[in-house]
Design an enzyme around this catalytic site. Structure first.
Site, mmCIF file in Angstrom:
data_model
loop_
_atom_site.group_PDB
_atom_site.id
_atom_site.type_symbol
_atom_site.label_atom_id
_atom_site.label_comp_id
_atom_site.label_asym_id
_atom_site.label_seq_id
_atom_site.Cartn_x
_atom_site.Cartn_y
_atom_site.Cartn_z
ATOM 1 N N HIS A 306 0.852 -1.187 0.000
ATOM 2 C CA HIS A 306 0.000 0.000 0.000
ATOM 3 C C HIS A 306 0.884 1.231 0.000
ATOM 4 C CE1 HIS A 306 -3.164 2.810 1.177
ATOM 5 N NE2 HIS A 306 -4.006 1.895 0.767
ATOM 6 N N ASP A 363 -7.930 -5.427 0.248
ATOM 7 C CA ASP A 363 -8.406 -6.261 -0.851
ATOM 8 C C ASP A 363 -8.003 -7.720 -0.738
ATOM 9 O OD1 ASP A 363 -9.685 -4.216 -2.230
ATOM 10 O OD2 ASP A 363 -7.792 -3.502 -3.054
HETATM 11 N N1 ACO Z 1 4.183 -7.581 -4.714
HETATM 12 C C1 ACO Z 1 5.535 -7.535 -4.917
HETATM 13 N N2 ACO Z 1 6.278 -6.422 -4.785
HETATM 14 C C2 ACO Z 1 5.640 -5.290 -4.473
HETATM 15 C C3 ACO Z 1 4.241 -5.244 -4.244
HETATM 16 C C4 ACO Z 1 3.520 -6.446 -4.383
HETATM 17 N N3 ACO Z 1 2.183 -6.467 -4.183
HETATM 18 N N4 ACO Z 1 3.871 -3.987 -3.936
HETATM 19 C C5 ACO Z 1 4.997 -3.248 -3.970
HETATM 20 N N5 ACO Z 1 6.059 -4.051 -4.288
HETATM 21 C C6 ACO Z 1 7.462 -3.605 -4.376
HETATM 22 C C7 ACO Z 1 7.718 -2.859 -5.666
HETATM 23 O O1 ACO Z 1 8.158 -3.730 -6.684
HETATM 24 C C8 ACO Z 1 8.759 -1.864 -5.251
HETATM 25 O O2 ACO Z 1 9.990 -2.521 -5.212
HETATM 26 P P1 ACO Z 1 11.340 -1.687 -5.579
HETATM 27 O O3 ACO Z 1 11.449 -0.603 -4.560
HETATM 28 O O4 ACO Z 1 12.410 -2.723 -5.485
HETATM 29 O O5 ACO Z 1 11.139 -1.163 -6.976
HETATM 30 C C9 ACO Z 1 8.393 -1.510 -3.799
HETATM 31 O O6 ACO Z 1 7.668 -2.670 -3.319
HETATM 32 C C10 ACO Z 1 7.511 -0.289 -3.667
HETATM 33 O O7 ACO Z 1 6.415 -0.433 -4.540
HETATM 34 P P2 ACO Z 1 5.771 0.757 -5.366
HETATM 35 O O8 ACO Z 1 4.969 0.188 -6.499
HETATM 36 O O9 ACO Z 1 6.837 1.755 -5.696
HETATM 37 O O10 ACO Z 1 4.822 1.380 -4.259
HETATM 38 P P3 ACO Z 1 3.557 2.254 -4.497
HETATM 39 O O11 ACO Z 1 3.296 2.941 -3.229
HETATM 40 O O12 ACO Z 1 3.718 3.089 -5.726
HETATM 41 O O13 ACO Z 1 2.413 1.186 -4.839
HETATM 42 C C11 ACO Z 1 0.644 -0.345 -4.639
HETATM 43 C C12 ACO Z 1 1.458 0.746 -3.943
HETATM 44 C C13 ACO Z 1 0.174 0.131 -6.026
HETATM 45 C C14 ACO Z 1 -0.631 -0.624 -3.816
HETATM 46 C C15 ACO Z 1 1.515 -1.611 -4.772
HETATM 47 O O14 ACO Z 1 1.880 -2.070 -3.488
HETATM 48 C C16 ACO Z 1 0.809 -2.711 -5.543
HETATM 49 O O15 ACO Z 1 0.861 -2.740 -6.779
HETATM 50 N N6 ACO Z 1 0.118 -3.683 -4.828
HETATM 51 C C17 ACO Z 1 -0.643 -4.698 -5.484
HETATM 52 C C18 ACO Z 1 -1.989 -4.134 -5.925
HETATM 53 C C19 ACO Z 1 -2.922 -3.887 -4.760
HETATM 54 O O16 ACO Z 1 -3.099 -4.730 -3.888
HETATM 55 N N7 ACO Z 1 -3.595 -2.736 -4.791
HETATM 56 C C20 ACO Z 1 -4.595 -2.367 -3.769
HETATM 57 C C21 ACO Z 1 -4.156 -1.175 -2.998
HETATM 58 S S1 ACO Z 1 -5.323 -0.856 -1.718
HETATM 59 C C22 ACO Z 1 -6.581 -0.075 -2.494
HETATM 60 O O17 ACO Z 1 -6.460 0.568 -3.472
HETATM 61 C C23 ACO Z 1 -7.879 -0.258 -1.905
#
Ligand code: ACO
Length: 428
Positions: A306, A363
């Site tokens: 998140h 979720d």
């Molecule tokens: N699985 C694996 N790796 C992940 C995940 C994941 N679910 N989420 C983040 N990471 C990693 C990224 O690859 C990144 O790694 P890096 O620093 O080596 O490049 C690091 O963690 C940070 O991730 P970002 O994408 O930069 O973080 P951001 O804050 O932009 O994204 C997000 C947050 C979009 C929710 C992300 O965690 C994600 O894609 N999760 C899966 C989708 C999800 O569950 N969305 C629901 C969110 S809650 C809602 O909207 C109600």
């Protein structure tokens, strides 16, 4: 005058900016005069360090896993309150008295029907249309049917539009479902609760009596509470940005729905259950964890991570408990739940997820409950939109009520070609 000042030096020249303090959360450097005084913009794609507005609705402490609506912790609201009460709280700032709640519920109930002409609107969609596609279209179309509540400068019209949106969303979502399965639409039953009525419109059929199962009604209502608002997330910011131009509330909420649909946002509940079903059995989990960690593989653990929570999402805690309650009430189990619990356990003990502070979000478990209740995965995000509508309208109202409100107009770091002369096609 703010107590603290922030100093910024650009090209050897120092500039001071006030540091503002909210009632909770980090201080905010007020850079509204930055461009005027320095000629520079700030650069923050994704708004990772930018407060886009002032708000008194919802507070999140992502490090501690805290979520407060008007100061009340989400766990307490989920345990003791109702979606209607939380809606009143978000819209009005305080919990209602008994008579205020009765009046509010009565008002919402009186707006549950859709203009009859809107029914024909549905028939323009393919039967296999995604419910979110239908929601975007039908909610946007509301502005063509309710002209008497689109004058955003009138607080009474704003309130009526807000009530209409909250009240009609269950009808719109239930009809999107009914259309997809080819069953007749059911009119709202105003003798039922907000949530009971939604369940009946979704799962009832005209030929038979529909009995609302109290435990399912309670679980559904709790899911609505958990999704009601979440401060300046992508869809809420979309609603605010759309509304900042003076667009009508129905159009703004349609914009919010479009944004919510994405798999990185509300679409993750659908994606999370699809992922868990694809994993299938706990022995396959390590393979998927390795894929999630592999930078060359686009796969991510859906329902994990998140932008704000760097701790367990407090909504996920309630969701996990609600799965068990729904299973008990319906006397069902689902092997996917065991897979989810094991996946959570393995991921949380893995260094990659620990270092990046990736925890289950709202979720991760919601799809398991919704599936047990009988919703197809395609409806999951539509249910999220239904519940989030109150947050969207409350945030939109807060913005429009602010006398200093301006159109949202971000600037950019331009990296394209500098000015050049047009070359006729025969000379290129
Ligand atoms: N699985 C694996 N790796 C992940 C995940 C994941 N679910 N989420 C983040 N990471 C990693 C990224 O690859 C990144 O790694 P890096 O620093 O080596 O490049 C690091 O963690 C940070 O991730 P970002 O994408 O930069 O973080 P951001 O804050 O932009 O994204 C997000 C947050 C979009 C929710 C992300 O965690 C994600 O894609 N999760 C899966 C989708 C999800 O569950 N969305 C629901 C969110 S809650 C809602 O909207 C109600």
């Amino acid at each position: 005058m703010a107590d603290k000042q922030a100093k910024l030096e650009i090209g050897g020249k120092a500039h001071e900016f006030p540091v503002l303090q909210g009632s909770c959360g980090p201080d905010v450097v007020d850079i509204r005069k930055l461009y005027g005084t320095t000629g520079a913009f700030t650069y923050d794609p994704g708004f990772t360090s930018t407060a886009s507005c002032e708000s008194a609705l919802t507070f999140i402490d992502g490090e501690e896993g805290v979520l407060l609506h008007r100061g009340y912790p989400i766990g307490q609201l989920a345990e003791h309150s109702s979606f209607m009460e939380v809606s009143y709280l978000l819209l009005n700032g305080e919990l209602p008295s008994k008579s205020e709640l009765d009046t509010f519920e009565n008002t919402i109930t009186r707006h549950t029907m859709l203009h009859e002409q809107l029914m024909t609107f549905y028939r323009g969609f393919r039967r296999d249309a995604h419910p979110m596609a239908i929601m975007c279209g039908v909610v946007g179309a509301l502005s063509a049917f309710y002209h008497d509540s689109t004058d955003i400068s009138d607080p009474v019209q704003r309130r009526i539009a807000s009530h209409r949106l909250i009240a009609k969303m269950p009808t719109i979502a239930a009809m999107a479902y009914k259309y997809s399965v080819g069953q007749p639409f059911l009119y709202p039953d105003n003798s039922l609760s907000y949530t009971g009525n939604f369940l009946k419109m979704t799962f009832g059929v005209p030929a038979e009596e529909y009995e609302v199962i109290p435990a399912v009604e309670k679980a559904m209502d709790r899911i609505f509470i958990l999704h009601a608002d979440h401060e300046q997330n992508a869809s809420t910011s979309t609603v605010r940005l759309a509304g900042s131009s003076g667009a009508n509330p129905f159009a703004c909420i349609a914009a919010g729905i479009a944004c919510l649909w994405g798999p990185a946002h509300g679409g993750a509940n659908e994606a999370a259950l699809n992922m868990l079903q694809e994993i299938g059995t706990p022995d396959r989990i390590p393979h998927y964890i390795e894929r999630a960690k592999d930078k060359n593989d686009p796969f991510r653990l859906m329902g994990f991570g998140h932008r704000v929570y760097k701790n367990y999402d407090p909504r996920a805690t309630v969701m996990q408990k609600t799965v068990r309650e729904v299973f008990d009430a319906l006397k069902v189990t689902d092997p996917v739940f065991e897979t989810a619990l094991r996946l959570e356990e393995l991921a949380l003990s893995d260094d990659y997820f620990a270092e990046k502070k990736l925890f289950p979000n709202v979720d991760f478990y919601s799809g398991i409950i919704l599936s047990a209740i009988g919703f197809p995965t395609t409806m999951f995000t539509a249910l999220f939109a239904l519940a989030r509508t109150v947050g969207w309208v409350a945030q939109w109202n807060e913005m429009i009520s602010d006398p200093g409100q301006k159109i949202g107009r971000p600037r950019q770091l331009y990296t394209g070609p500098t000015q050049r002369d047009y070359v006729p096609v025969e000379k290129r």
